[in-house]
Structure formats: C-alpha cells, structure tokens
Design a protein around this motif. Sequence first.
Motif, mmCIF file in Angstrom:
data_model
loop_
_atom_site.group_PDB
_atom_site.id
_atom_site.type_symbol
_atom_site.label_atom_id
_atom_site.label_comp_id
_atom_site.label_asym_id
_atom_site.label_seq_id
_atom_site.Cartn_x
_atom_site.Cartn_y
_atom_site.Cartn_z
ATOM 1 N N CYS A 273 0.589 -1.081 0.276
ATOM 2 C CA CYS A 273 0.177 0.200 -0.140
ATOM 3 C C CYS A 273 1.691 1.574 0.099
ATOM 4 N N GLN A 274 1.627 1.098 0.495
ATOM 5 C CA GLN A 274 3.138 2.317 0.846
ATOM 6 C C GLN A 274 3.724 2.387 -0.335
ATOM 7 N N ALA A 275 3.777 1.429 -1.286
ATOM 8 C CA ALA A 275 4.062 1.655 -2.460
ATOM 9 C C ALA A 275 4.254 2.232 -3.862
ATOM 10 N N PHE A 302 -5.270 6.130 2.842
ATOM 11 C CA PHE A 302 -3.743 6.854 2.205
ATOM 12 C C PHE A 302 -3.801 7.814 3.149
ATOM 13 N N ALA A 303 -3.810 8.610 3.629
ATOM 14 C CA ALA A 303 -3.684 9.763 4.349
ATOM 15 C C ALA A 303 -3.099 8.578 5.367
ATOM 16 N N SER A 307 1.253 9.084 5.790
ATOM 17 C CA SER A 307 2.002 9.951 7.068
ATOM 18 C C SER A 307 2.674 8.679 7.168
ATOM 19 N N LEU A 308 2.497 7.754 6.748
ATOM 20 C CA LEU A 308 4.468 6.736 7.217
ATOM 21 C C LEU A 308 5.155 6.969 6.569
ATOM 22 N N ASP A 652 -4.130 -2.501 -7.645
ATOM 23 C CA ASP A 652 -4.933 -2.680 -6.467
ATOM 24 C C ASP A 652 -3.924 -2.624 -5.376
ATOM 25 N N PHE A 653 -4.901 -2.710 -4.492
ATOM 26 C CA PHE A 653 -4.626 -2.023 -3.481
ATOM 27 C C PHE A 653 -5.374 -2.622 -2.114
ATOM 28 N N TYR A 654 -5.179 -2.300 -0.768
ATOM 29 C CA TYR A 654 -5.579 -3.323 0.264
ATOM 30 C C TYR A 654 -5.797 -2.963 1.179
ATOM 31 N N ALA A 655 -7.120 -3.302 1.431
ATOM 32 C CA ALA A 655 -7.467 -2.414 3.019
ATOM 33 C C ALA A 655 -7.362 -3.635 4.061
ATOM 34 N N PRO A 656 -7.061 -3.852 4.603
ATOM 35 C CA PRO A 656 -6.749 -4.314 6.209
ATOM 36 C C PRO A 656 -8.360 -4.019 6.685
#
Length: 758
Positions: A273-275, A302-303, A307-308, A652-656
């Motif tokens: 996700c960060q990538a 996303f936010a 921030s990380l 592709d994005f992942y939402a834990p």
Amino acid sequence: MKRFITYLQVLWPHFLAVLIFCGAFAFVVFVEPWAFPRLLSSFIVLIERLFSFVTLFFGRKPSSPYLLSYVTSMGELPSWIASPDPKAFFSSVLVYFRLLFTKGQFLGFLVSGSSFLYFVVRLLMLLVVALLIGKLLLGSYYEESGLPWFASSRELVRFKAGLGFVGKALKRVSGYVGWLFRSFWGLPLVLFLLYGLNAYSYVLDFVGLFFYFFASMDLLSLADFVLATLTSFFFSLSFLPAWLLLILGYFAFRWLCFRRADRFITRRLIPACQAVLRACTGVFTLILGKMRAGKTKLMTLFAIFQSLNDRQDSYRIMRKYSRMFPDFPWQAFENEILWYSSWSPGHRRRIFNIEQAGSFAGLIYRYFRFRHYHYDLGSERVTYYDGCKIVTLAHALKCYAQAYYVYARYDTYISSNYSIRTDEIRMDQGHLFLWNDDIFHRDNRDMLGFSTFSHIIRFDSLRLGLRVDPNNAFNASAGPGVYVITEEDKERGNRDSNSSLKVSDDVANPKNDFFGYSIKLGGHIASIDNVNFFKIFGDMQYSGALSLTDVSVAQSIFTVDPKNISERNAVPFWWIEPVIIEKALAFCDRFYRNYRFAREDSTLLSWLVSRLSFYASAVSDFVRNRYGYDKIGLKSASCTSSGDLVEGDEVDFYAPYFLAYSDRYQSNCMSGFLNDGKNLAVCGFNELPKFSGVENTRAEWEAQGSYVVADLSANRLSSSASSVLGAKARIAGRAKAGRPARSAKGRASVGGGRRFGR
C-alpha cells in the motif's frame, strides 16, 4: 501446634514445589527413559561432526553417521512411528497394488464394504433417533413458562455454582503456577522438563548439522535431521492419546497459520500500500465512486499510509546528510531545533514551520557556529562531492533542520475536514527519536493511550487569493502535511453552481480564492531536498461535479467500484472453521428467536446456547477483523485539458480491516452537523400523518410540501380563474350579438323556418 501450623501456612508452597519436582523426576525416569541415551547420541554425533569440520582444513573428506540410525535403535517405537526402510516400503506398495486387482481381493473388498455399509446404516438410524429426541426436547423449551426474565432454572443455578467453584480452583492453581515459575524452583523445573523432552538433543543436533553441512554440503544430512527430530519428538509424546495429540497438533498448526498471516500483512500488504502511494500519487489525488462505495475508507487509508511515508522520507533525508558529514555533532543540532520548536518556561517558541527551521539553521551557521559546536571549519569537512554537484555544510544543515522538524514533531501529519484517528507512538530515551510504525501489532483496546485525531483543516491556509477570514492567524499554516477533503465537489462547486460567481467579487468564492493554485504549486509549498511533503486527497461521486481546473491538475484519479472489491483473509487454510461456525451460529439464532418468542426466563440449555453463540462469533469476528482485508482494484485515470478522462492501468490496493475499521473515521461524518437541533424536536417519524385510502386526496398531496404539487396548484388556480372569466365574457358577447328582435305579433320564428304547428 500453633507454630507448626504457622510454618505450614508459610512453607506449603515450597513443600508442594518439592512434590512437583519429584513428579517431574518420576516422569522423566519412567515415562521418558530414553532422554539420556538420546542426549548421549546427539553429543557423540556432534563431536564426530566437529571433528569432520576441523579435518576438512587438512584435506580429509568429511563423514559422519546419521542421527536416524541412533534414534530408531533406542527402545521399541510405537506402532504409529515406523522405522524408515524405503526399499521395503516401495516393495510393499508394489505387492499391495498387484493384490488389489485380483478376483479374491475384489470379493473380499465387497464383503468388507458390505459390513462397513451395515455399520453406516445402523449409525444413521441412531442419528435419526437422536435427532428426533433432540427436536422433542427443544420443542419443550419453546413452551410458555410464565416466569419473569430474572428467573433461572434449578439446573442452571447448580451449573453456575459448579462453574464458580471450578473457576476459583483454577484461579488458585494459576496463581500458584505463576508463583512457582517466579520462584527459584521454576528454572530448575523447566530445565529438567526440557531435558526429558529432548530439547537439548535438538540443539546439539542443529549445531552439529550446521558445521557438517557447510563442510560436506550433504543434502541427506538435512533430511536426516528433520526425520530424526520428528521421530524423537513424536516418540517423546507417545504417552499421550492420539485424540489429544490431534487437538494439540491442530492448535499448533493454527498458531503457525496466524504467525504466517501476521508476517503477510506486515511485510507484504502494508508495504505494498505504501508503494502504491509513492508510485501513483502526486500533490493532488482524486477518488471517485458512487454513494457507499467506500471512497472515504479508501481516502482515510491513503492518508494514514502517506503519513507513514512522510515520516520515513524525512528520516531518509536526515540519514543522507549525516552520512555526508559524519563528524558533525548532529545530536547538539537536533537538541537546539527541539528547544526552539517547543514551548517551555523561560523562552519563546521561534520555529513553527520548515521555513523557520531552515532559517534557524542558516543563522546558526553564519553567526553562532563557533560558540555552540566543537566543529572547526578549518580542519573539518565543509563540502561533499556526490558525483554531480558539491553539497555544502550550510545546505546540509538547512535540509537536515527541515527534515528533523517534520520527523520529530509529536503530532499527526493529517489535516482534514472530518475526524481521522491516527496512532503516534514515539520511543524516546533522550537521544534520537524512534517511531513505532508497526501499525498492525498494536492492542486497539488501549488506543486512547497512543492515539490522536487529525487537525481541523483551515481552507483559508490553502487559498492564495481572497480568504473568508483574512485576519486568521492560521492562514500561513500550510506546510508539510496530508490534507484530506471529503465531498470536495460540494465544497468547491462546479460550473453550474459557480456560474453566478465572479472573479471581481469582493468576498471569497471558488473563482477568486485561487485554491487551484495551491494544487498546482503544492510541490513548491513543502519541498525538502526535492521531496514533496504536501499531499491533498479528495473524494467525490463523479469527475464532472468539480470544476475542470481542479480536476485537470490531479495527477491520479482513482475510481472505486464495489464490483472490484473482493474480501479475503490472510490466514492460510481458513475455510473449514468458517463453515462450522456458520452452522453453529445459524442453530443458535434459530433457538434464540423461538425461545425469546415463547418465554423470557433462563434455563441451562439457553445459557449454553448463548455461550456457544458468544464464543463462535468471538472467534469469527476476531479472525475476520484481525486478518481480513479487502483487495481493491482501483481504475486509475488522468484528466485532459478538455475534461475527458483517460483510463490508465488498474492498481491493486489493500484495506486491512484491523486498520480500516478500528474507529479511524465515521462514514457519516456530517451527521453531527445535519442532525443538530433534532434533540429539541417534538414530532418524529412515527407522528407523520398517514394516507386515508389508496387514492390520494388533494389535501394529502398538498401536505407533502412538494414543488411539483405547488406548481401544479398555482397553475391550476390561475388557469381556472382565467377560464371562468373568459367563459363569462364569451357568453355575454354571444347573448348581446345573437339575440333576435321582438316582432309586433307573436314571437319571432327561430331559425327563420316555418314553425311546426298543429
């Protein structure tokens, strides 16, 4: 006698510890008698392998006996642990398959199959009888009891009393076990039990394998180590029944699966996700989607991930310049930045943004460099050549100060128009701050101790033209941060809603506030060492809802479609348990509905069913919320100057779920504003009047407050009035123009024809 009782009350834990130690000794001697021979054989093999490793340097080929031969020669193995003999195994397999297809074997198979079917039929008959009896018993619980809700059956009272006694006993036992392992008896007891379970043998085997394998590169030694270890492990547990071993094996397997899921989420999902944010987002990112499609959830994630990224990027900049000038006292420089960027008694805070941090670094370099730091500019390094340019110490100090100001601020990076909860855990021992960025391995039950909420966005700080409040002190607060705007289309308006606004207006509006310039020039507002720390995320329902100027500058436009969202779970092989849990919950729900409809007192069966539903739902909810995630296929696009969207690649994005649904935000974020004042209402939904019949009356239509009805009513009244007046005028005109003249004798003939007479 009193003294003896007093000593006994004080020393009974130690007497019991002695008995436990004697029991452990008896267990090792009588139940695990092969622990010492196993340890001795491991020690012998270790010596031989160390000798082989040493003689390797003298040109001798390493050789060593295999452990499995030692293990299988110790005592009589259980029937379910076979001594490995590959040649005999394959011979037995060939003989078995040859005999399988003979006539006699086939007839024998039919005979044995018929007896098995006979057993299955009898079992099914018993199950049918048990099912009927169970249904009758359940039916008896669905009868009216006439007891109040606080009444409990006699069986339930006795059962709870027994559970209370067992709970107290287990509490005493657990308390004693805790004392035992904290006392001086704990370490010898654990060491002795590890000896009985061959733990030391496994350690010696691994050490010997390490030296021997790298000396000989013998792959069979790896297989020998695995087989010998497994054989010894199951042999040491052979005193346990098979069903208990299966249960223990299941829990051990599930524990390994959960650890695998932990690593999968922390090492693959979150970095992925960060990538995505690093590669596919710029200063301004739009998220499109229909209502309840998950736009706000995606934007919140996303936010948080951005921030990380910002904190990690700021640390990379700090580390980059500290490597260029390793002898500079960066610790003292950091302490001064912290001193002037925080409030404390006796001094005034002077650093509020990165520009002031950079100016402070230049001030130190120009005027106070000889007073504060023991760094001689004449003998120490003041420049660094990186292969393409010369980096001066002054430039390094400026970038380091700005990056450290962003890195060390103990606050959230997010500013939004709705509340977002973030976790900021700083580890400080008085030196360089470290941040715990592992957002997965946290106990959310203690979230109030390490969580904070996002800053309230000040839109005037992002307006470079006219402002709503020109004298607000926060107008110059725009800087490094993540700005999140939900329902941005309603905030900024579109071409139709802004058609009546003008740039020349004296008050701020979307045409003269130059908010779009903040989007276009955002990379210049908060850039440190050519790294952008200024991000804006906005969501809306469709791209046409926003002005073309704002949409066209968006580097990425993502579209959220529920059809492209798939629910997944990171726990391997998690598919049998959900089916069992679903069946159990379905039974509990049916029982609860029928039982609550018939009665309200408590019985033993109702209590057991409620506990079954509690634990089943607890396991299901924990696994889903802890290890579940959504794989979101985001359709990326960009906007042309004419307003057309050009589709790009799907990302592709992942939402834990552990991150997305842990009270991070509220999807109904405007409910507090929209529902304000409803606490004083005296009429609610149930007080609304109802229709009197199938066909609506005029009064029922007008009571709705409808624009259509109001327009039709007004048009109808005006048209009716004009129609009445027009009809009266026409009638009067006809009467005046067409009235026949009265004759002297009798009436005038109508129509001028002959009168019909007699």
